[in-house]
Design a protein around this motif. Sequence first.
Motif, PDB file in Angstrom:
ATOM      1  N   UNK A  33      11.173   3.228   3.110  1.00 13.20           N
ATOM      2  CA  UNK A  33      10.007   2.711   3.817  1.00 13.20           C
ATOM      3  C   UNK A  33      10.104   3.198   5.257  1.00 13.20           C
ATOM      4  N   UNK A  34       9.126   3.969   5.686  1.00 18.10           N
ATOM      5  CA  UNK A  34       9.118   4.501   7.055  1.00 18.10           C
ATOM      6  C   UNK A  34       8.021   3.818   7.857  1.00 18.10           C
ATOM      7  N   UNK A  35       8.361   3.504   9.104  1.00 17.04           N
ATOM      8  CA  UNK A  35       7.397   2.890  10.016  1.00 17.04           C
ATOM      9  C   UNK A  35       6.885   3.931  11.004  1.00 17.04           C
ATOM     10  N   UNK A  49      -0.626  -3.133   8.572  1.00 19.25           N
ATOM     11  CA  UNK A  49       0.512  -2.359   9.038  1.00 19.25           C
ATOM     12  C   UNK A  49       0.384  -0.921   8.550  1.00 19.25           C
ATOM     13  N   UNK A  50       0.857   0.008   9.356  1.00 14.13           N
ATOM     14  CA  UNK A  50       0.993   1.392   8.911  1.00 14.13           C
ATOM     15  C   UNK A  50       2.364   1.557   8.275  1.00 14.13           C
ATOM     16  N   UNK A  51       2.409   2.300   7.171  1.00 13.04           N
ATOM     17  CA  UNK A  51       3.678   2.498   6.467  1.00 13.04           C
ATOM     18  C   UNK A  51       3.623   3.805   5.678  1.00 13.04           C
ATOM     19  N   UNK A  52       4.789   4.266   5.289  1.00 15.41           N
ATOM     20  CA  UNK A  52       4.921   5.365   4.342  1.00 15.41           C
ATOM     21  C   UNK A  52       6.021   4.980   3.362  1.00 15.41           C
ATOM     22  N   UNK A  53       5.625   4.742   2.121  1.00 14.60           N
ATOM     23  CA  UNK A  53       6.553   4.304   1.079  1.00 14.60           C
ATOM     24  C   UNK A  53       6.867   5.481   0.164  1.00 14.60           C
ATOM     25  N   UNK A  54       8.142   5.832   0.078  1.00 13.37           N
ATOM     26  CA  UNK A  54       8.601   6.885  -0.820  1.00 13.37           C
ATOM     27  C   UNK A  54       9.425   6.268  -1.937  1.00 13.37           C
ATOM     28  N   UNK A  55       9.107   6.636  -3.174  1.00 10.09           N
ATOM     29  CA  UNK A  55       9.883   6.212  -4.337  1.00 10.09           C
ATOM     30  C   UNK A  55      10.365   7.474  -5.043  1.00 10.09           C
ATOM     31  N   UNK A  56      11.666   7.607  -5.168  1.00 15.10           N
ATOM     32  CA  UNK A  56      12.253   8.797  -5.784  1.00 15.10           C
ATOM     33  C   UNK A  56      13.148   8.387  -6.944  1.00 15.10           C
ATOM     34  N   UNK A  57      13.263   9.292  -7.916  1.00 11.79           N
ATOM     35  CA  UNK A  57      14.106   9.064  -9.087  1.00 11.79           C
ATOM     36  C   UNK A  57      15.002  10.272  -9.296  1.00 11.79           C
ATOM     37  N   UNK A  58      16.284  10.012  -9.617  1.00  9.69           N
ATOM     38  CA  UNK A  58      17.242  11.069  -9.908  1.00  9.69           C
ATOM     39  C   UNK A  58      17.995  10.696 -11.178  1.00  9.69           C
ATOM     40  N   UNK A  59      17.873  11.530 -12.213  1.00 10.67           N
ATOM     41  CA  UNK A  59      18.523  11.283 -13.497  1.00 10.67           C
ATOM     42  C   UNK A  59      19.772  12.132 -13.613  1.00 10.67           C
TER      43      UNK A  59
END
Length: 290
Positions: free
Chosen positions: A126-128, A105-115
Amino acid sequence: MNVTLKTADASCVICDHGAELRSFTKGGREYMWQADPAYWARTAPVLFPFVGQVADKKYRVNGTEYPMGQHGFARDKDFTLTEQTETSCRFVLKSSEETRAVYPFDFELTIAYELSGSTLKTIWEVRNPSDNVLHFSIGAHPAFNCGFATEDGWRVALKKDGDPVRIFTQSLFGAGLLTHITAERNLNQEGTAVLTPSSFDGDAWVIEHDQVDQVTMIAPDGKPVVDVQFTAPLVGIWSPPKKNAPFLCIEPWYGRADKEGFAGDISEREWNNALEPGKTFAVSYTTTVF
Protein backbone atom coordinates in the motif's frame (compact mmCIF):
# COMPACT_ATOMS: atom_id res chain seq x y z
CA MET A 1 -9.29 -11.74 -17.23
CA ASN A 2 -7.56 -14.65 -15.51
CA VAL A 3 -3.83 -15.17 -15.04
CA THR A 4 -2.44 -18.69 -14.58
CA LEU A 5 0.77 -19.41 -12.67
CA LYS A 6 2.42 -22.82 -12.98
CA THR A 7 5.26 -24.84 -11.55
CA ALA A 8 6.04 -28.53 -11.91
CA ASP A 9 4.09 -29.09 -8.68
CA ALA A 10 1.08 -26.78 -8.71
CA SER A 11 -1.03 -24.26 -10.58
CA CYS A 12 -2.86 -21.08 -9.51
CA VAL A 13 -5.45 -18.91 -11.24
CA ILE A 14 -5.83 -15.24 -10.29
CA CYS A 15 -8.57 -12.97 -11.63
CA ASP A 16 -8.04 -9.26 -12.29
CA HIS A 17 -11.42 -8.60 -10.66
CA GLY A 18 -10.36 -8.04 -7.07
CA ALA A 19 -6.91 -9.49 -7.89
CA GLU A 20 -8.46 -12.58 -6.33
CA LEU A 21 -6.98 -16.06 -6.16
CA ARG A 22 -9.63 -18.29 -7.71
CA SER A 23 -7.91 -21.67 -7.97
CA PHE A 24 -4.95 -23.51 -6.42
CA THR A 25 -4.46 -27.05 -7.66
CA LYS A 26 -1.92 -29.80 -7.10
CA GLY A 27 -2.04 -33.31 -8.47
CA GLY A 28 -5.51 -32.68 -9.89
CA ARG A 29 -6.92 -31.62 -6.52
CA GLU A 30 -8.61 -28.22 -6.15
CA TYR A 31 -7.85 -26.64 -2.80
CA MET A 32 -9.85 -23.42 -3.18
CA TRP A 33 -13.55 -23.04 -2.54
CA GLN A 34 -15.30 -22.37 -5.86
CA ALA A 35 -17.75 -19.68 -4.71
CA ASP A 36 -21.00 -21.67 -4.65
CA PRO A 37 -23.53 -18.96 -3.66
CA ALA A 38 -25.55 -21.50 -1.71
CA TYR A 39 -22.89 -21.11 0.99
CA TRP A 40 -20.61 -18.17 0.11
CA ALA A 41 -20.17 -16.60 -3.32
CA ARG A 42 -16.48 -15.74 -3.03
CA THR A 43 -13.18 -17.62 -3.05
CA ALA A 44 -10.35 -15.49 -1.63
CA PRO A 45 -11.20 -11.77 -1.59
CA VAL A 46 -8.65 -9.20 -0.47
CA LEU A 47 -10.10 -6.93 2.22
CA PHE A 48 -9.22 -3.24 1.74
CA PRO A 49 -9.40 -0.50 2.95
CA PHE A 50 -11.41 -2.07 5.79
CA VAL A 51 -11.40 -5.49 7.40
CA GLY A 52 -14.84 -6.40 8.71
CA GLN A 53 -17.75 -4.12 9.48
CA VAL A 54 -17.74 -0.48 10.53
CA ALA A 55 -20.29 0.38 13.20
CA ASP A 56 -23.65 1.42 11.71
CA LYS A 57 -22.09 0.91 8.26
CA LYS A 58 -20.46 4.33 8.38
CA TYR A 59 -17.18 5.82 9.55
CA ARG A 60 -15.78 9.29 10.10
CA VAL A 61 -12.83 11.26 8.74
CA ASN A 62 -12.23 14.65 10.35
CA GLY A 63 -15.90 14.99 11.27
CA THR A 64 -17.37 13.89 7.92
CA GLU A 65 -19.28 10.59 7.73
CA TYR A 66 -18.87 8.15 4.85
CA PRO A 67 -20.78 4.95 4.09
CA MET A 68 -18.83 1.69 3.91
CA GLY A 69 -19.86 -1.92 3.42
CA GLN A 70 -18.21 -4.90 5.03
CA HIS A 71 -14.56 -5.48 4.08
CA GLY A 72 -14.22 -2.34 1.95
CA PHE A 73 -14.36 -2.15 -1.84
CA ALA A 74 -11.13 -3.54 -3.35
CA ARG A 75 -12.59 -7.04 -3.72
CA ASP A 76 -15.19 -5.61 -6.14
CA LYS A 77 -12.82 -3.53 -8.30
CA ASP A 78 -10.99 -4.42 -11.51
CA PHE A 79 -7.23 -4.25 -10.98
CA THR A 80 -4.65 -3.56 -13.69
CA LEU A 81 -2.18 -6.33 -14.48
CA THR A 82 1.28 -4.74 -14.55
CA GLU A 83 3.65 -7.74 -14.56
CA GLN A 84 3.39 -11.41 -15.42
CA THR A 85 5.77 -14.35 -15.67
CA GLU A 86 5.15 -18.09 -15.65
CA THR A 87 5.28 -18.15 -11.84
CA SER A 88 4.39 -14.60 -10.77
CA CYS A 89 2.04 -11.70 -11.42
CA ARG A 90 1.38 -8.22 -10.12
CA PHE A 91 -1.84 -6.18 -10.04
CA VAL A 92 -2.45 -2.53 -9.11
CA LEU A 93 -5.52 -0.57 -8.01
CA LYS A 94 -5.29 3.21 -7.66
CA SER A 95 -7.62 5.68 -6.02
CA SER A 96 -10.11 7.41 -8.27
CA GLU A 97 -13.03 9.81 -8.10
CA GLU A 98 -15.25 6.79 -7.48
CA THR A 99 -13.21 5.51 -4.52
CA ARG A 100 -12.71 9.00 -3.06
CA ALA A 101 -16.48 9.44 -2.89
CA VAL A 102 -16.62 6.79 -0.14
CA TYR A 103 -12.97 6.79 1.03
CA PRO A 104 -11.35 10.26 0.89
CA PHE A 105 -7.75 9.09 0.58
CA ASP A 106 -5.32 8.68 -2.29
CA PHE A 107 -3.69 5.25 -2.42
CA GLU A 108 -1.99 2.74 -4.66
CA LEU A 109 -2.67 -0.89 -3.75
CA THR A 110 -0.45 -3.57 -5.29
CA ILE A 111 -1.26 -7.27 -4.93
CA ALA A 112 1.36 -9.69 -6.20
CA TYR A 113 1.58 -13.48 -6.27
CA GLU A 114 4.68 -15.69 -6.52
CA LEU A 115 4.34 -19.47 -6.91
CA SER A 116 7.30 -21.65 -5.91
CA GLY A 117 6.78 -25.42 -5.89
CA SER A 118 3.44 -25.80 -4.11
CA THR A 119 3.79 -22.62 -2.04
CA LEU A 120 2.10 -19.38 -3.05
CA LYS A 121 3.41 -16.12 -1.63
CA THR A 122 0.88 -13.30 -1.53
CA ILE A 123 2.36 -9.80 -1.32
CA TRP A 124 0.51 -6.60 -0.43
CA GLU A 125 1.93 -3.14 -0.92
CA VAL A 126 0.00 0.00 0.00
CA ARG A 127 1.62 3.25 -1.14
CA ASN A 128 0.61 6.70 0.03
CA PRO A 129 1.09 9.16 -2.86
CA SER A 130 -0.54 12.07 -1.05
CA ASP A 131 0.51 14.74 1.43
CA ASN A 132 -1.80 13.38 4.14
CA VAL A 133 -1.67 10.34 6.41
CA LEU A 134 -3.41 7.31 4.86
CA HIS A 135 -5.56 5.30 7.27
CA PHE A 136 -6.46 1.75 6.22
CA SER A 137 -6.78 -1.93 7.07
CA ILE A 138 -5.97 -4.89 4.85
CA GLY A 139 -6.60 -8.59 5.18
CA ALA A 140 -7.00 -11.95 3.46
CA HIS A 141 -10.11 -14.13 3.25
CA PRO A 142 -9.11 -17.35 1.40
CA ALA A 143 -11.52 -20.28 1.63
CA PHE A 144 -10.16 -23.83 1.39
CA ASN A 145 -12.16 -26.94 0.56
CA CYS A 146 -12.67 -28.89 3.76
CA GLY A 147 -15.09 -31.71 4.61
CA PHE A 148 -15.49 -31.13 8.35
CA ALA A 149 -19.22 -30.44 7.97
CA THR A 150 -19.90 -34.04 6.94
CA GLU A 151 -16.75 -35.96 7.93
CA ASP A 152 -15.29 -36.45 11.41
CA GLY A 153 -11.64 -35.91 12.21
CA TRP A 154 -10.78 -32.61 10.51
CA ARG A 155 -8.61 -30.35 12.68
CA VAL A 156 -6.67 -27.10 12.63
CA ALA A 157 -3.25 -26.75 14.21
CA LEU A 158 -2.09 -23.37 15.54
CA LYS A 159 1.56 -22.43 16.07
CA LYS A 160 3.63 -19.46 17.14
CA ASP A 161 7.35 -19.36 16.31
CA GLY A 162 7.16 -23.06 15.43
CA ASP A 163 5.68 -24.13 18.77
CA PRO A 164 2.12 -25.43 19.33
CA VAL A 165 -0.34 -22.93 20.77
CA ARG A 166 -2.21 -24.66 23.59
CA ILE A 167 -4.33 -21.76 24.84
CA PHE A 168 -5.40 -18.66 22.95
CA THR A 169 -7.64 -15.72 23.72
CA GLN A 170 -10.46 -15.35 21.23
CA SER A 171 -12.26 -12.07 20.58
CA LEU A 172 -16.00 -12.54 20.23
CA PHE A 173 -18.28 -10.90 17.69
CA GLY A 174 -21.98 -10.33 17.20
CA ALA A 175 -23.59 -8.94 14.03
CA GLY A 176 -20.11 -8.50 12.58
CA LEU A 177 -18.84 -6.20 15.38
CA LEU A 178 -16.60 -6.86 18.38
CA THR A 179 -18.74 -7.42 21.46
CA HIS A 180 -16.02 -6.36 23.97
CA ILE A 181 -15.89 -9.94 25.27
CA THR A 182 -12.94 -12.31 25.11
CA ALA A 183 -12.82 -16.00 25.89
CA GLU A 184 -10.01 -18.48 26.36
CA ARG A 185 -9.98 -21.53 24.12
CA ASN A 186 -7.96 -24.57 25.14
CA LEU A 187 -6.23 -26.78 22.56
CA ASN A 188 -4.57 -30.15 23.07
CA GLN A 189 -0.84 -30.68 23.56
CA GLU A 190 -0.29 -30.67 19.79
CA GLY A 191 -1.99 -27.29 19.51
CA THR A 192 -4.90 -28.63 17.47
CA ALA A 193 -8.65 -28.06 17.60
CA VAL A 194 -11.24 -30.47 16.23
CA LEU A 195 -13.60 -28.95 13.66
CA THR A 196 -17.30 -29.79 13.88
CA PRO A 197 -20.44 -28.40 12.21
CA SER A 198 -21.00 -26.23 15.32
CA SER A 199 -17.44 -24.86 15.58
CA PHE A 200 -18.41 -21.50 14.09
CA ASP A 201 -21.97 -21.11 15.34
CA GLY A 202 -20.69 -18.09 17.26
CA ASP A 203 -19.05 -16.69 14.11
CA ALA A 204 -15.31 -16.43 13.37
CA TRP A 205 -12.52 -17.26 15.75
CA VAL A 206 -10.64 -13.95 15.84
CA ILE A 207 -7.19 -14.19 17.40
CA GLU A 208 -5.47 -10.88 18.13
CA HIS A 209 -2.13 -9.71 19.55
CA ASP A 210 0.28 -11.90 17.54
CA GLN A 211 -0.74 -15.08 19.38
CA VAL A 212 -0.52 -17.21 16.22
CA ASP A 213 1.63 -17.04 13.06
CA GLN A 214 0.82 -20.39 11.42
CA VAL A 215 -2.45 -22.25 10.85
CA THR A 216 -2.54 -25.72 9.31
CA MET A 217 -5.66 -27.56 8.17
CA ILE A 218 -5.35 -31.31 8.86
CA ALA A 219 -7.40 -34.11 7.27
CA PRO A 220 -8.89 -37.07 9.20
CA ASP A 221 -5.92 -39.24 8.18
CA GLY A 222 -3.63 -36.87 10.10
CA LYS A 223 -1.97 -35.40 7.02
CA PRO A 224 -1.73 -31.63 6.47
CA VAL A 225 -3.83 -30.25 3.63
CA VAL A 226 -3.17 -26.49 3.68
CA ASP A 227 -0.68 -24.45 5.69
CA VAL A 228 -0.85 -20.64 6.02
CA GLN A 229 2.06 -18.70 7.55
CA PHE A 230 2.02 -14.96 8.24
CA THR A 231 3.34 -12.07 10.31
CA ALA A 232 -0.05 -10.35 10.63
CA PRO A 233 -1.03 -9.45 14.22
CA LEU A 234 -4.52 -10.92 13.80
CA VAL A 235 -5.95 -14.02 12.16
CA GLY A 236 -9.55 -15.05 11.62
CA ILE A 237 -10.66 -18.68 11.22
CA TRP A 238 -14.18 -18.94 9.84
CA SER A 239 -16.87 -20.92 8.09
CA PRO A 240 -20.46 -19.65 7.69
CA PRO A 241 -22.39 -20.20 10.94
CA LYS A 242 -24.99 -22.97 10.92
CA LYS A 243 -24.67 -23.69 7.19
CA ASN A 244 -22.58 -26.88 7.22
CA ALA A 245 -20.41 -25.26 4.55
CA PRO A 246 -17.67 -27.51 3.12
CA PHE A 247 -14.85 -24.99 3.44
CA LEU A 248 -12.67 -23.24 6.00
CA CYS A 249 -11.26 -19.70 5.79
CA ILE A 250 -7.83 -18.89 7.26
CA GLU A 251 -7.48 -15.10 7.24
CA PRO A 252 -4.36 -13.09 8.19
CA TRP A 253 -5.42 -9.53 9.00
CA TYR A 254 -3.88 -6.12 9.55
CA GLY A 255 -7.05 -4.64 11.03
CA ARG A 256 -10.48 -5.81 12.15
CA ALA A 257 -14.10 -4.77 12.58
CA ASP A 258 -15.18 -2.00 14.93
CA LYS A 259 -16.32 -2.53 18.47
CA GLU A 260 -20.06 -2.26 19.06
CA GLY A 261 -20.96 1.39 19.51
CA PHE A 262 -17.68 2.78 18.19
CA ALA A 263 -18.20 6.33 16.89
CA GLY A 264 -14.67 7.72 16.71
CA ASP A 265 -12.58 8.95 13.81
CA ILE A 266 -10.94 6.50 11.40
CA SER A 267 -7.62 7.40 13.02
CA GLU A 268 -8.93 5.96 16.31
CA ARG A 269 -9.97 2.54 14.97
CA GLU A 270 -8.22 -0.33 16.73
CA TRP A 271 -5.62 -2.17 14.66
CA ASN A 272 -5.83 0.37 11.83
CA ASN A 273 -2.67 1.35 9.96
CA ALA A 274 -1.49 4.97 9.57
CA LEU A 275 0.82 5.44 6.58
CA GLU A 276 2.82 8.64 6.30
CA PRO A 277 2.99 10.58 3.00
CA GLY A 278 5.26 9.01 0.41
CA LYS A 279 5.68 5.79 2.40
CA THR A 280 4.83 2.19 1.45
CA PHE A 281 3.36 -0.52 3.68
CA ALA A 282 4.62 -3.93 2.46
CA VAL A 283 3.73 -7.33 3.94
CA SER A 284 3.20 -10.90 2.74
CA TYR A 285 1.99 -14.36 3.73
CA THR A 286 2.42 -17.85 2.29
CA THR A 287 0.00 -20.66 1.50
CA THR A 288 1.30 -24.19 0.97
CA VAL A 289 -0.82 -27.10 -0.29
CA PHE A 290 0.11 -30.76 0.22
